[in-house]
Design an enzyme around this catalytic site. Sequence first.
Site, short mmCIF file in Angstrom:
data_model
loop_
_atom_site.label_atom_id
_atom_site.label_comp_id
_atom_site.label_asym_id
_atom_site.label_seq_id
_atom_site.Cartn_x
_atom_site.Cartn_y
_atom_site.Cartn_z
N ASP A 18 28.77 66.62 66.61
CA ASP A 18 28.08 65.34 66.72
C ASP A 18 27.67 65.06 68.18
O ASP A 18 28.37 65.48 69.10
CB ASP A 18 29.01 64.22 66.22
CG ASP A 18 28.25 62.97 65.85
OD1 ASP A 18 27.00 63.00 65.83
OD2 ASP A 18 28.90 61.94 65.59
N TRP A 23 23.15 63.24 73.67
CA TRP A 23 23.14 64.16 74.81
C TRP A 23 21.72 64.25 75.37
O TRP A 23 21.52 64.16 76.59
CB TRP A 23 23.64 65.54 74.36
CG TRP A 23 23.70 66.56 75.46
CD1 TRP A 23 24.76 66.84 76.27
CD2 TRP A 23 22.63 67.44 75.87
NE1 TRP A 23 24.44 67.83 77.16
CE2 TRP A 23 23.14 68.23 76.94
CE3 TRP A 23 21.32 67.65 75.45
CZ2 TRP A 23 22.38 69.19 77.58
CZ3 TRP A 23 20.56 68.62 76.10
CH2 TRP A 23 21.09 69.37 77.15
N SER A 63 23.74 67.44 56.78
CA SER A 63 24.38 66.73 55.67
C SER A 63 23.35 66.28 54.64
O SER A 63 22.15 66.23 54.94
CB SER A 63 25.15 65.52 56.19
OG SER A 63 24.26 64.47 56.46
N ASN A 66 21.29 63.62 56.06
CA ASN A 66 20.38 63.89 57.19
C ASN A 66 18.91 63.94 56.78
O ASN A 66 18.02 63.81 57.63
CB ASN A 66 20.76 65.20 57.92
CG ASN A 66 22.03 65.10 58.73
OD1 ASN A 66 22.72 66.10 58.96
ND2 ASN A 66 22.38 63.91 59.19
N ARG A 189 35.48 59.55 62.53
CA ARG A 189 35.40 59.54 61.06
C ARG A 189 34.98 60.93 60.60
O ARG A 189 34.49 61.74 61.39
CB ARG A 189 34.41 58.48 60.56
CG ARG A 189 33.03 58.65 61.11
CD ARG A 189 32.05 57.58 60.61
NE ARG A 189 30.83 57.67 61.38
CZ ARG A 189 30.60 57.02 62.52
NH1 ARG A 189 31.50 56.19 63.01
NH2 ARG A 189 29.48 57.19 63.19
N GLU A 202 44.64 68.62 60.49
CA GLU A 202 44.91 67.92 61.75
C GLU A 202 43.57 67.54 62.37
O GLU A 202 42.66 68.37 62.48
CB GLU A 202 45.68 68.82 62.72
CG GLU A 202 47.08 69.16 62.26
CD GLU A 202 47.99 67.95 62.23
OE1 GLU A 202 47.86 67.07 63.11
OE2 GLU A 202 48.84 67.87 61.31
C1 FPP Z 1 24.78 65.60 64.94
O1 FPP Z 1 24.28 65.06 66.13
C2 FPP Z 1 24.16 66.84 64.64
C3 FPP Z 1 23.39 67.11 63.55
C4 FPP Z 1 23.08 66.14 62.51
C5 FPP Z 1 22.83 68.41 63.37
C6 FPP Z 1 23.78 69.50 63.71
C7 FPP Z 1 23.01 70.64 64.06
C8 FPP Z 1 23.20 71.41 65.13
C9 FPP Z 1 24.29 71.33 66.10
C10 FPP Z 1 22.26 72.45 65.35
C11 FPP Z 1 22.94 73.69 64.96
C12 FPP Z 1 22.63 74.26 63.79
C13 FPP Z 1 21.53 74.55 63.17
C14 FPP Z 1 21.26 75.95 62.90
C15 FPP Z 1 20.61 73.51 62.68
P1 FPP Z 1 23.30 63.84 65.99
O2 FPP Z 1 21.93 64.36 65.79
O3 FPP Z 1 23.79 62.96 64.88
O4 FPP Z 1 23.44 63.17 67.36
P2 FPP Z 1 23.77 61.65 67.65
O5 FPP Z 1 25.10 61.39 66.98
O6 FPP Z 1 23.84 61.61 69.14
O7 FPP Z 1 22.65 60.84 67.09
#
Ligand code: FPP
Length: 234
Positions: A18, A23, A63, A66, A189, A202
Amino acid sequence: MSEKKKQDIPVHVGIIMDGNRRWAKERNLPTFEGHQKGYEKLKLASDWFFSRGVKILSFYAFSTENWQRQPEEVNYLMKLLLNAVEFSLREQAKKEGYKVLISGRLKELPGDLPAKCLEIIAETQANKRGIINFCLNYGGRAEIVDAVRKMMKNKVELEQVHEGMIKKYLYNGDLSDPDIIVRTSGEQRLSGFMMWQAAYSELFFIKKYWPDFEELDADMIIKEFAERKRRFGV
Ligand code: FPP
């Protein structure tokens, strides 16, 4: 440091990656750069955890919720995923001997993705150095719904239903439950991640955003895990 006892090393670590967008935002960068960095971190973190004796890594990559994000962001994530299963993660898995599994509603993914996912699963199935379980179009509730549907389709009898058999009907029901679930970015969460399997995991909530996750964080998690006392309700 004395050599770690085998039971001190977690077998299965689940990671909720997350904070990619935050970032990027903090650096005035576009969202996609955060996801790109997050993806690079996934590949690095795989090597860090497997080289420390972890056997299974489950990554929450996309998810079922998403899909509600902006279409450009969803498209970018799908492009990253396709790149992962077709090229870079595939190369890494083949080179390092990692087996790739996918948990989630695979058939609903767009374009070539379902076929390419099946290809990487087939190509890496004999690999033994570690398992990367990619959770894609995954939701913990959706997983339980899908398991119940499969059980009903198989006409499972009432008397046959028990906890162990429900587990077998989950997406990759042979995997052991996660010993650890890590979530980065300070949120505390699980957001539906491995709802059934997380009963005795854990939990580690790390303040850093996922793109900032470092090798020393992997060390800290493994060290602290060895110090925690797991009682499994006993
Ligand atoms: C959560 O950060 C991240 C995601 C919903 C996507 C996770 C995906 C990756 C780490 C890329 C890696 C994998 C592939 C191959 C797709 P967020 O976008 O919710 O960030 P935020 O919480 O700062 O809004």
